[in-house]
Write a protein that holds these residues in place. Structure first.
Motif, PDB file in Angstrom:
ATOM      1  N   LYS A  15      58.154 -16.569 -68.990  1.00 54.91           N
ATOM      2  CA  LYS A  15      57.990 -16.517 -67.548  1.00 54.91           C
ATOM      3  C   LYS A  15      56.565 -16.926 -67.192  1.00 54.91           C
ATOM      4  O   LYS A  15      56.303 -17.538 -66.162  1.00 54.91           O
ATOM      5  CB  LYS A  15      58.275 -15.110 -67.045  1.00 54.91           C
ATOM      6  N   SER A  98      66.648 -26.815 -69.847  1.00 53.85           N
ATOM      7  CA  SER A  98      67.718 -26.392 -70.760  1.00 53.85           C
ATOM      8  C   SER A  98      67.189 -25.396 -71.792  1.00 53.85           C
ATOM      9  O   SER A  98      67.902 -24.470 -72.196  1.00 53.85           O
ATOM     10  CB  SER A  98      68.333 -27.610 -71.459  1.00 53.85           C
ATOM     11  N   GLU A 102      68.509 -21.581 -72.253  1.00 54.27           N
ATOM     12  CA  GLU A 102      68.866 -20.974 -73.535  1.00 54.27           C
ATOM     13  C   GLU A 102      68.178 -19.626 -73.707  1.00 54.27           C
ATOM     14  O   GLU A 102      68.775 -18.657 -74.188  1.00 54.27           O
ATOM     15  CB  GLU A 102      68.498 -21.936 -74.669  1.00 54.27           C
ATOM     16  N   ARG A 105      69.943 -17.242 -71.600  1.00 53.67           N
ATOM     17  CA  ARG A 105      71.232 -16.884 -72.206  1.00 53.67           C
ATOM     18  C   ARG A 105      71.035 -15.800 -73.261  1.00 53.67           C
ATOM     19  O   ARG A 105      71.775 -14.832 -73.317  1.00 53.67           O
ATOM     20  CB  ARG A 105      71.877 -18.119 -72.842  1.00 53.67           C
ATOM     21  N   ILE A 106      70.018 -15.985 -74.065  1.00 50.55           N
ATOM     22  CA  ILE A 106      69.730 -14.988 -75.102  1.00 50.55           C
ATOM     23  C   ILE A 106      69.433 -13.644 -74.450  1.00 50.55           C
ATOM     24  O   ILE A 106      69.905 -12.602 -74.891  1.00 50.55           O
ATOM     25  CB  ILE A 106      68.535 -15.447 -75.958  1.00 50.55           C
ATOM     26  N   LYS A 116      68.865 -16.406 -85.770  1.00 53.91           N
ATOM     27  CA  LYS A 116      68.817 -17.736 -85.135  1.00 53.91           C
ATOM     28  C   LYS A 116      68.078 -17.678 -83.810  1.00 53.91           C
ATOM     29  O   LYS A 116      67.293 -18.568 -83.475  1.00 53.91           O
ATOM     30  CB  LYS A 116      70.238 -18.255 -84.902  1.00 53.91           C
ATOM     31  N   GLU A 117      68.389 -16.639 -83.060  1.00 55.87           N
ATOM     32  CA  GLU A 117      67.742 -16.513 -81.757  1.00 55.87           C
ATOM     33  C   GLU A 117      66.239 -16.308 -81.915  1.00 55.87           C
ATOM     34  O   GLU A 117      65.436 -16.864 -81.179  1.00 55.87           O
ATOM     35  CB  GLU A 117      68.373 -15.368 -80.966  1.00 55.87           C
ATOM     36  N   PHE A 120      64.676 -19.551 -82.862  1.00 59.38           N
ATOM     37  CA  PHE A 120      64.593 -20.396 -81.672  1.00 59.38           C
ATOM     38  C   PHE A 120      63.373 -20.016 -80.827  1.00 59.38           C
ATOM     39  O   PHE A 120      62.590 -20.873 -80.408  1.00 59.38           O
ATOM     40  CB  PHE A 120      65.876 -20.226 -80.854  1.00 59.38           C
TER      41      PHE A 120
ATOM     42  N   THR B  45      53.854 -19.098 -61.598  1.00 57.22           N
ATOM     43  CA  THR B  45      54.548 -17.848 -61.876  1.00 57.22           C
ATOM     44  C   THR B  45      54.670 -16.990 -60.618  1.00 57.22           C
ATOM     45  O   THR B  45      55.673 -16.309 -60.415  1.00 57.22           O
ATOM     46  CB  THR B  45      53.790 -17.051 -62.962  1.00 57.22           C
ATOM     47  N   ILE B  98      71.190 -33.081 -73.342  1.00 54.40           N
ATOM     48  CA  ILE B  98      69.972 -33.106 -74.139  1.00 54.40           C
ATOM     49  C   ILE B  98      70.298 -32.816 -75.588  1.00 54.40           C
ATOM     50  O   ILE B  98      71.344 -32.299 -75.920  1.00 54.40           O
ATOM     51  CB  ILE B  98      68.957 -32.074 -73.636  1.00 54.40           C
ATOM     52  N   LEU B 101      66.868 -28.456 -79.759  1.00 49.68           N
ATOM     53  CA  LEU B 101      67.276 -27.280 -80.508  1.00 49.68           C
ATOM     54  C   LEU B 101      67.651 -26.136 -79.571  1.00 49.68           C
ATOM     55  O   LEU B 101      66.963 -25.868 -78.603  1.00 49.68           O
ATOM     56  CB  LEU B 101      66.092 -26.832 -81.364  1.00 49.68           C
ATOM     57  N   ALA B 103      69.391 -21.993 -79.742  1.00 49.31           N
ATOM     58  CA  ALA B 103      69.650 -20.916 -80.689  1.00 49.31           C
ATOM     59  C   ALA B 103      71.078 -20.973 -81.200  1.00 49.31           C
ATOM     60  O   ALA B 103      71.371 -20.613 -82.328  1.00 49.31           O
ATOM     61  CB  ALA B 103      69.387 -19.575 -80.026  1.00 49.31           C
ATOM     62  N   SER B 106      71.274 -24.232 -83.686  1.00 51.06           N
ATOM     63  CA  SER B 106      70.355 -24.400 -84.818  1.00 51.06           C
ATOM     64  C   SER B 106      70.955 -23.874 -86.102  1.00 51.06           C
ATOM     65  O   SER B 106      71.818 -23.030 -86.095  1.00 51.06           O
ATOM     66  CB  SER B 106      69.046 -23.685 -84.534  1.00 51.06           C
TER      67      SER B 106
END
Lengths: 186, 106
Positions: A15, A98, A102, A105-106, A116-117, A120, B45, B98, B101, B103, B106
């Motif tokens: 953020k 994007s 993601e 989303r996590i 994996k998260e 990332f 922000t 796009i 990568l 999560a 990957s």
């Protein structure tokens, strides 16, 4: 290796460096490039010809047109420059958005992070030079200006799990987590 | 790349890019990560989308040696060229895919 980490702290890191949409930044980027390449005249304003559906085609331009330097009319030069750069800036914007999606989303789908998260997030943090996301809570607190996360991170560091399972946080960490989340609007 | 005529007291260098895309990518990355742009990021922000580029430009005071004169130059150019028109532009839908990568991939 399973990892139990609060997604909220990552969310707040990002953020700080990535806002939901950086649409206006493309203007800024265009501006900077324009300033570097073209002397802006103080005479007649450059009027943009509006595209009716406000969409542009993405074409992978590797460079400006060869004849760019030969264009004498400044308005036309700007037109060519913007026509060339805008799709590229928009494309880059889409990619950043994007990545942010993601992350969100996590944040929404899992309370604890999978390996994996976490990878990332670590990759992103590395890319954006956000240091000490996991190992140096002090520097992250400093980056965020968010002092309450220090205690949370110290707790979370102790919670790294050797297997792939998600585990419940111990009560002490849960209290810290709840405390941190409370002060963070979603 | 170091300019041939750079003075011995100077330490600046130039970046070169193979493609325009990589140049833009670097520029965005720089804005999103360089300590000198922290002011801009803080302004961003605090705000919400759609962002006001005039407001964001105030965070560019350390971009150039000109300081706030440069900010004014950017603001004037944005206004004079009516560049905010482009804020509502988007890529065509089938072109927003796009390959970065994620999560889940990957």
């Amino acid at each position: 290796m399973g990892v139990m980490l609060s997604k909220y702290k990552y969310y707040n890191i990002w953020k700080g460096i990535m806002s939901p949409e950086i649409a206006s930044l493309k203007i800024l980027i265009s501006m900077l490039i324009i300033a570097a390449l073209v002397a802006v005249p103080s005479r007649s304003p450059y009027q943009i010809e509006e595209n009716v559906d406000k969409t542009v085609d993405f074409t992978q331009c590797t460079s400006l047109p060869k004849e760019f330097r030969e264009i004498q009319d400044l308005d036309q030069r700007k037109r060519v420059l913007i026509d060339t750069l805008l799709p590229l800036v928009l494309k880059e914007n889409e990619e950043i958005k994007s990545l942010r999606a993601e992350l969100l989303r996590i944040k929404k789908t899992s309370f604890y992070l999978t390996t994996k998260e976490m990878r990332f997030i670590e990759d992103l943090a590395g890319h954006y030079k956000v240091k000490g996301v996991i190992t140096a809570p002090c520097s992250m607190s400093s980056l965020l200006g968010w002092t309450s996360c220090r205690r949370l991170l110290c707790s979370l560091r102790l919670l790294l799990s050797p297997d792939g399972e998600r585990h419940a946080l111990p009560s002490r960490a849960t209290i810290s987590l709840a405390s941190a989340i409370q002060g963070v609007p979603v | 790349m170091i300019p041939r005529e750079r003075g011995p007291e100077c330490s600046f260098a130039l970046s070169t890019f193979d493609t325009l895309q990589s140049c833009i990518r670097f520029h965005l990355w720089n804005i999103n990560s360089h300590p000198e742009y922290e002011h801009l990021r803080k302004i961003r922000t605090r705000g919400c989308s759609p962002y006001n580029p005039i407001e964001l430009a105030q965070g560019l005071n350390t971009y150039s040696e000109m300081g706030y004169k440069y900010v004014n130059k950017v603001v004037n150019t944005i206004e004079r060229c009516n560049l905010q028109t482009y804020d509502s532009y988007e890529l065509k839908r089938d072109q927003t895919g796009i390959g970065l990568l994620t999560a889940s991939s990957s």
